[in-house]
Every structure is written in C-alpha cells, then in structure tokens.
Design an enzyme around this catalytic site. Structure first.
Site, mmCIF file in Angstrom:
data_model
loop_
_atom_site.group_PDB
_atom_site.id
_atom_site.type_symbol
_atom_site.label_atom_id
_atom_site.label_comp_id
_atom_site.label_asym_id
_atom_site.label_seq_id
_atom_site.Cartn_x
_atom_site.Cartn_y
_atom_site.Cartn_z
ATOM 1 N N GLU A 420 0.824 -1.222 0.000
ATOM 2 C CA GLU A 420 0.000 0.000 0.000
ATOM 3 C C GLU A 420 0.850 1.259 0.000
ATOM 4 O OE1 GLU A 420 -2.842 -0.166 3.189
ATOM 5 O OE2 GLU A 420 -3.839 -1.883 2.314
ATOM 6 N N TYR A 493 -13.909 -0.632 5.925
ATOM 7 C CA TYR A 493 -13.632 0.800 5.723
ATOM 8 C C TYR A 493 -14.592 1.394 4.702
ATOM 9 C CZ TYR A 493 -9.311 -0.173 8.267
ATOM 10 O OH TYR A 493 -8.400 -0.552 9.214
ATOM 11 N N TRP A 567 -6.985 -10.745 6.615
ATOM 12 C CA TRP A 567 -6.229 -9.872 7.514
ATOM 13 C C TRP A 567 -6.958 -9.896 8.843
ATOM 14 C CZ3 TRP A 567 -1.527 -7.989 7.057
ATOM 15 C CH2 TRP A 567 -1.080 -7.093 8.042
ATOM 16 N N LYS A 587 -8.580 -7.401 13.903
ATOM 17 C CA LYS A 587 -9.097 -8.113 12.733
ATOM 18 C C LYS A 587 -8.706 -9.588 12.710
ATOM 19 C CE LYS A 587 -9.473 -3.982 9.907
ATOM 20 N NZ LYS A 587 -8.545 -3.108 10.643
HETATM 21 C C1 GCB Z 1 -4.093 -2.544 5.498
HETATM 22 C C2 GCB Z 1 -2.666 -2.656 5.860
HETATM 23 C C3 GCB Z 1 -2.472 -3.365 7.177
HETATM 24 C C4 GCB Z 1 -3.486 -2.847 8.182
HETATM 25 C C5 GCB Z 1 -4.872 -3.136 7.659
HETATM 26 C C6 GCB Z 1 -5.944 -2.622 8.612
HETATM 27 O O1 GCB Z 1 -4.467 -2.379 4.383
HETATM 28 O O2 GCB Z 1 -1.896 -3.267 4.882
HETATM 29 O O3 GCB Z 1 -1.166 -3.139 7.636
HETATM 30 O O4 GCB Z 1 -3.296 -3.400 9.444
HETATM 31 O O5 GCB Z 1 -5.060 -2.532 6.437
HETATM 32 O O6 GCB Z 1 -6.368 -3.329 9.503
HETATM 33 O O7 GCB Z 1 -6.347 -1.464 8.454
#
Ligand code: GCB
Ligand code: CA
Length: 887
Positions: A420, A493, A567, A587
């Site tokens: 990112e 998000y 994630w 998460k």
């Molecule tokens: C992302 C990032 C990661 C974050 C995640 C989040 O896109 O790559 O490092 O922890 O989102 O939980 O917002």
C-alpha cells in the site's frame, strides 16, 4: 558394587562425549540465556557503574510500554551484554554471532571492539568475531547496541503495527572450519537449491554452493551433494573436486539430472527430501563443513484467468496473513508460539500464508514446508518510501537477505514488496513534488523487481496495493510485478460490502492477464463484544463473521481470483489504534492469545474436506438475556452452527432442538437458554461417521418482569447507548444492550439519543467499549426492580464530539481545552435523593477518563429505581449502569 568403579565409569562417559563433540563439523548453539539489558544511551557501556537488568532472549523492551495507556513507546537506544564462555573446541575455527532478528539498527561489540553491524529488524545476520576473541581466556564480552528509533532510511517508516524494539529472536554462536559455505554475506546456508525441471516422471536438481576458504593456503576439497528421501535414505549423489585458493569465495554449481518418479510436494502431501552438502578435505577425508536443506519437488503457475495451479492441478489459495506478536509478549515469542500459529492456520483449513509485512522467524517457513502451506514473503516497505539511494539500498539489502535466507523452502512461491505504498503519499495533492514522488516510487519498484528476477527467476513477484485502482495502475505498480495483490475492505472501511465484487470485476476487465490475489480483507472484532444485529464498525464478533461469509463466497465464485489472505490470523498490537481494544488491531480470526472467534470456525466449515461441525459463539460463553415471556424461565437467542455437512442436529441440555439444513456452511436455531449452566451439542453425520461439537454456556436470565417471584432479580449491567452485549473477560460480567423503557423492566424514558466514539482510549479502565458509548441529554432512566437494598454504580466518560476530534487533530492550540472544560454540569438523583452533585466530567476528571461512582440505596416500595439527571449546563450523559441487589 565396588565404590571405586563408579567415578571411573563416569570419567569414561565424559571422555566419550568429549570425543564426539570434537567431531562436530559445524557447531551452532544458542546463547539466549544470561543476558543483561539497559534501556537508554550509554557513553561508557563497559563501565562498572552501568545498571543492568537480568533478562533472557527473546526480549523486547516495549512489551509493556507499547500496550499501556500512555501514548507512544520507547523508540531509541538500548544495550544488551553477555559474558560468553569460550569453548576450547573453538580454537582454530571461524566464529560468528548469528542473530535471527533484532529490531532495528544493531552494532555488535566483542571484548569492547566493534565486530559488525546490521540494518533492518526482520532479517537474519551473522557477525564474524574470531579475530576479537582471546582464546587464552575462558570468556568474551559480547555487547549489542540496538536502536528502534524512526529512521527515514530504513523501512518500515510507518505502519499499522507496533515496531517493538529488542533482540526478539534467537541468537547463536556458529563455529566453522576455515573452509566452509558462505554464512557471512547474507546469513544464508550458503547453499541454493533449484529444481530446473520437475514432472511426475522425473526431476532435476541444481545445487549452488557458495564456498569460502579462509586459510592462508590453498585447499583441495571435494564437494558432495547427497539427496535423501523422507526416510533419510540416500537416493542420489554427486561430487566434484576443486582447489580453493586462499581467501577465495567461489560458487560451485552441481546438477543431479535424473531423479525418477519424484514424490511431489503438495498441500495434501508435503513430502520433503533433504539435500546434504559436504565439503571434504581431499587428502585427509575430513569433513570440513556440512549443511542440510530441505527440498520439495513441485511446480506451480499463476494465471490471470484461471488462478493458481500446483503440480498441474488447480487450487484455490485461501489462508491468512500473520503478525508475529502475542498477548503481553510483544514480538519476543518462544519458537513454540510461532509453530502453534502455523498449526492453527492448518487446522483452520488454510493452505496459504502471506507472511506480512516482513520476514518472520525461521520456524514459520519450516512449518509451512512441513504442513503444506503455500507462502508469500515480503520486505517491510509499508505506506510510503523515502526518496533516497540509501533507503533503496537498504531495501535491496533486505530483499537479498530475504531471498537468500529463505531460498530453499518449497512452500515459498512469491517474493513481495511495497505494501500500500500509495496510502500515505508525501507532499500536497497535485503538487510537482507529489508527481516526482510517484515517479520515484515507480523507479524503486522497478529496481526491486529487477533484483528479485535476477536473484530468483523461479518464483513470482507481487506488490500488494490498497483499493485505489487508478493510482496503482497509473504509477505502473500493477504492471511491474508478476502478480497484483489487492488489500480490499468494502464492508469495513468502505460502506458497501458489494464493492468487493465490483472491484474484482474491474480488475479482471482492465488487467485481464494479471494474476490477482486478495492480499488482505478483514473486519475488526473485540472478542468481548456481541450482537444479534451487528453493524459495520461495531467491533462485534458477529459482524466479523457476517463479513467473512460474504468474502468467502465471492473468493470461491471468481476463478480468476487466485487466492486470498484474511487480515489477519491473529489480533495484533498497533500502538496508534484507538478501537474497542486500544493499541490493538482486532481483525484477527483468533485473539491475541489465540482463542478462535466465530469466523475461525466458519472457515473450518468452508475449507475442510473432512466432515466438520462447529458451534459458533464458542468465545461467547457467558451470556445474558431477557426472559421470553413472564415465568417461562427461558431466554431464546439465535445460535449458529458451522458445518460442511448437509444437515446438523442441535441439542440443548440433552433435548433435541431439531435437525436443520446447512446453507452455505451455516445452520441456525433459536435456543431457549435456561438460567445458569447450559450444554449445547451439535451432531452431524457423513457416510455413517458422526462428528460433534459441544460447549457450556453460562447464562444469566433477566426476569421478564423484574419483580417476578419465580425468577428473583439479582443484578443487571447495561451499556448505555449501545446495541451490543459486552463480556468482561476478567470478571465474566455480562453487560446488556440499552433499550427504551418497557414496563416491568428498565430503560431510557426520554429520547433515545446515543453516541459512540471510536477511536478513543478511555483512561483508567479495560472495559473501554462500555465507556465508548453513551446516552446523552439523558433525563430519566427507570428500573422496575423489587423492594430491597441495592448497590448502584454509574459509569461516565466525557467523549469528544466529532468536531472536537477534528480540532484536536488539526488545531493543537491551547484554546480547545478551555472551551471544553465547562461543557456539562449535572446532578444525579435516585428516587428523588441527590446522589451526585454538580458533576463536571471534563473539569473534574478530564476527557476520556473512566469515571465510576457507586452508592447504596434502599428501595422500600414498588416504585423501583428512578434515576433522574438534572443539567445546569450542557447535557447530562451516562455511559454504563450496574444495579446489584444486596438483599
Ligand atoms: C491494510 C494494511 C495493514 C493494516 C490493515 C488494517 O491495508 O496493509 O497493515 O493493518 O489494512 O487493519 O487497516
Ligand atoms: Ca455504554
């Protein structure tokens, strides 16, 4: 027995073991114990006066301060020291200190002299120390100066995880003969194995050995490669003779052409061979060095339309990402915890791991090789880069280390970089500096890409992007690597969960040849929060499950989606976060101490081939609810079971609640819980084989009529302004959602005006979610409890309005404080009696401070508890309420 025989026998045994020890060619022993630590700068590190703390490795100095309520954590210099015992065996050998990882700038001293240094917190390094050791002495003093300060030249510059400082992985001494494979340059085994050709009939192995001769004279050696099967029987062998000039480093490539019918490495059957590399002195036949590496025969392909295939068979890759920290330990974990995580991923049914955002402990890839998990490994460039050659060269060094150190693992199929990297661009929008910055990102990406392709043409490359399609396309970041990774969060998000499908389809239309992996997707869930009406960003376990159900369905649906990584496998520390659990990113499919949340069981149902039945909500063992109707004595709640069978039965306390059809891996029931302990059991069958799961639920029923004689009222806890249940994991107290007043029960009598504030860290409490929601402009709250003596506890916190939150971020002028201080002043009455006088939260306690006030009240008659709030300035608020009947 002759008493004199015993010591003789002992002596004999000791001398035998000594003889064996001497024959060890390559010695590698850990030196984790007996270190001393000092946090802070030291101008005279070797002075007597330094005050040291005894510690053992692995160690992080941020395990506490990165997780407490003080913002930030120590990022600076610290020192480690140790008296190393010198083994007489080491005389004449080449000695190294081998670090598996130290975050992030290390300088190593031996006997007060600098031995070497290393940059980067996530790769291994070997520091030569032979010349600094006095072999006449029995010990040497090792000292490590380590720094985890922000350094613009070293990635990661900023990221959503905590940069724990410390020597947080194992440290070893390695002792080698002067002729050996090259350990020094990139701390690799010095042996790189490739399989130029593999099919079910035949395989070819190429072994590249990096040799070093540190003697003053030439050395005639024979280099042997043995290939052993899983039973450690030699199945192939090759050797070459060569003369190594003094001081020379040489590369030798050896081929083993015909390995017939190789046993392939796969996800279901991760069969491993071993390559044993020996350097043998031609004259004396003494083995000078020996290293072993595992070897797997497999071939693989990523395709823009068809996704991934292994050994010619299509496989959908589904698994997780993983961060390397653990509850209370920071990043300093014993190996066993790393190993457990990969077993956990396997148990989940996962076949894919994105090792993000940095290379991890060596046990991780060892386990992935053994358990059959396909992996991607990356260097820690996250969110942004620095426009400098030093930055880029540090990235390249990390990249080379990562590749060389992990080269031989059959589980690795992708090398990745730049997560990112357009997320936090430098400079103003549309400025010339911004344009130049984007160009520089493209240039650095291309350089890193070239480096990987040169170092390892046998694998794929990948850049994981955030969901800004045009941005990454226009900066070429979707073109440069062989695979595009997208971190996608619609439904978290992004408001619309179906944004996922739209995004995937767009990729397939515009970049149709480009293999795609969903490198991240996830939703936050505090294991203590629950709801039957989950909402985006409420951090309930149930919303997380809802989110993953949708994603799994889409991932399975689109053949061009080669793979996806949740994630994250585990909740992890992120010091900047102010969610339901401050400093933590929630998460994970499992908690920070690896307790599965519901979504984990859902994945088992969705991914297992073996029959599976799993009760959801296992993490929600303590529950509460309102009685269904007067004197029924039960409270019915929705309950999900996850399974890959057609039908499942659920039993409550031995009573059959009926068989249900499983739809998309889920079946659900209304379960009539009774007060106290309940037993739930789910049973399913396939091919005559029974599978079951069971759990205990501890349920507290709130009588439908609080004055009920049959179900006497005991206590109630209400999170005001909240639609969620909350379970305190320390006390097991269950907090109920708030409601409008209902006769015979409890609730808000005026307007239901609730407020929720994320992000915030409420100070002085661990039950932040209770304080993060409130009723504001509260006037009257009624509880129709029976007569008796009560303890009533009020929970207050001054939350900021969104406007003020913004002000805090953008305007740090000292006028803001003043303005807020006298915001609200109110009195609290119980049944007309003044209990709290002139409460001014901001002035008396400060903003976002947990304020808990309790009192005792005797209710004589039928009127219950009437709480009234009278504001003389602003509006009254209440965040939580607990009412306990004493007698
Ligand atoms: C992302 C990032 C990661 C974050 C995640 C989040 O896109 O790559 O490092 O922890 O989102 O939980 O917002
Ligand atoms: Ca609340």
């Amino acid at each position: 027995m002759n008493p004199f025989k015993l010591p003789l026998l002992l002596l004999l045994i000791t001398s035998i073991s000594l003889v064996q020890a001497q024959s060890t060619v390559r010695q590698k022993i850990s030196i984790n114990s007996g270190w001393k630590f000092h946090q802070g700068e030291l101008t005279q590190p070797f002075a007597e006066s330094v005050d040291w703390q005894h510690i053992a490795l692995p160690h992080s100095w941020n395990a506490q301060d990165a997780t407490d309520e003080e913002p930030g954590y120590y990022r600076g210099e610290a020192w480690y020291t140790k008296e190393l015992s010198i083994s007489p065996n080491w005389k004449g050998k080449k000695l190294y200190l081998f670090f598996e990882g130290a975050n992030q700038e290390a300088e190593v001293f031996v006997n007060g002299q600098k031995a070497g240094s290393h940059i980067g917190g996530y790769t291994r390094f070997a520091i030569p120390m032979t010349n600094l050791i006095d072999f006449e002495k029995s010990t040497a003093t090792i000292a490590v100066k380590l720094n985890n300060r922000h350094n613009e030249e070293i990635p990661p510059l900023e990221a959503d995880f905590t940069f724990f400082g410390g020597i947080y992985r194992d440290v070893y001494v390695v002792a080698l003969e002067p002729v050996h494979t090259d350990l020094e340059k990139y701390a690799s085994s010095g042996v790189q194995i490739t399989t130029p050709q593999v099919s079910t009939e035949q395989a070819e192995v190429e072994v590249m050995t990096h040799l070093v001769n540190e003697q003053k004279q030439a050395s005639k050696v024979e280099v042997q490669q043995l290939i052993l099967d899983a039973d450690k029987k030699v199945i192939a062998k090759v050797f070459n003779k060569l003369t190594l000039k003094p001081g020379l480093a040489a590369d030798l490539s050896q081929n083993i052409k015909e390995i017939k019918n190789p046993h392939l490495w796969s996800i279901e059957d991760p069969y491993l061979y071993t390559v044993v590399t020996k350097i043998i002195d031609s004259k004396s036949k003494q083995v000078l060095d020996e290293v072993e590496n595992s070897l797997g025969f497999r071939w693989f392909k990523f395709d823009g339309n068809e996704g991934f295939s292994l050994n010619g068979k299509h496989v959908k890759l589904i698994g997780t990402n993983r961060h390397q920290d653990y509850l209370s330990l920071g990043n300093a974990l014993p190996d066993a915890l790393h190993i457990n995580d990969i077993k956990l991923l396997k148990a989940m049914g996962g076949n894919f791991l994105r090792i993000a955002h940095y290379p991890q402990d060596p046990t991780i890839l060892e386990m992935c090789d053994k358990l059959g998990i396909i992996t991607s490994v990356e260097i820690p460039i996250v969110n942004r880069v620095t426009e400098s050659e030093v930055f880029l060269s540090n990235c390249k060094q990390m990249m080379t280390e990562m590749i060389r150190q992990n080269f031989n693992h059959p589980s690795v199929v992708i090398w990745a970089y730049m997560n990112e990297v357009l997320l936090r661009p430098r400079y103003g929008n549309d400025s010339d500096e911004r344009k130049a910055y984007y160009k520089e990102i493209t240039r650095q990406a291309q350089e890193l890409e070239n480096l990987i392709r040169k170092e390892d043409p046998t694998r794929y490359t990948m850049i994981p992007n955030h969901g800004w399609f045009e941005g990454y396309r226009d900066t070429q970041l979707t073109q440069i690597p062989m695979i595009v990774g997208w971190n996608l969060y619609p439904g978290w998000y992004g408001a619309d969960i179906h944004g996922l499908e739209k995004f995937l389809e767009r990729h397939h239309q515009e970049l149709s040849d480009k293999p795609l992996i969903i490198t991240e997707y996830g939703a936050g869930a505090d294991p203590r929060l629950h709801s039957f009406d989950p909402k985006r960003f409420d951090f309930t376990v149930e919303y997380e499950t809802y989110y993953h159900k949708h994603y799994v369905e889409q991932i399975k649906k689109y053949p061009f989606v080669a793979g996806a990584n949740v994630w994250n496998l585990n909740d992890f520390y992120s010091s900047g976060r102010r969610d339901a659990v401050p400093q933590v990113n929630n998460k994970g499919l499992v908690t920070q101490d690896r307790r599965p949340k519901d979504a984990f069981y859902y994945y088992q149902a969705a991914l297992w081939k073996e029959p599976f039945v799993g009760l959801g909500s296992k993490i929600w063992q303590y529950r509460a609810g309102v009685e269904d109707a007067e004197n029924t004595g039960v409270s019915s709640q929705e309950f999900e079971v996850y399974s890959n069978l057609d039908k499942v039965n659920l039993f409550l306390n031995g009573q059959d609640l009926g068989e249900k059809q499983v739809n998309k891996n889920v079946a659900s029931w209304k379960v009539p819980f009774k007060n106290g302990i309940n037993w739930l059991e789910a049973i399913g069958k396939r091919d005559g084989k029974k599978v079951k799961d069971f759990m205990q639920v501890n349920f507290q029923i709130q009588p439908y009529d609080l004055k009920s004689k049959k179900w006497p009222f005991e206590e109630i806890r209400i999170s005001l302004g909240d639609h969620r249940y909350f379970v305190d994991d320390l006390t097991h107290e269950v907090w109920m959602p708030d409601q409008m007043y209902k006769a015979g029960q409890w609730g808000e009598k005026g307007d239901f005006q609730s407020k929720k504030e994320n992000p915030s860290d409420i100070l002085g409490t661990n039950i932040d979610p209770i304080y993060q929601t409130q009723q504001y402009d509260i006037k009257e709250y009624q509880l129709d409890v029976p007569a008796g003596k009560y303890e009533v506890t009020f929970y207050f916190a001054e939350l900021l309005s969104n406007k003020e939150l913004e002000k805090l971020v953008y305007n740090l002028g000292n006028d803001t404080k003043q303005e807020k201080a006298s915001k609200r002043v109110f009195d609290v009455y119980i049944n007309g009696n003044l209990i709290i006088d002139d409460l001014n939260l901001a002035e008396q306690y400060g903003e976002r401070v947990a304020v808990e006030i309790k009192t005792e009240v005797f209710v004589e008659d039928e009127k219950g508890l009437q709480l009234t709030f009278d504001a003389s300035a602003g509006q009254a608020v209440l965040n939580g309420l607990k009412v306990r009947k004493e007698y």
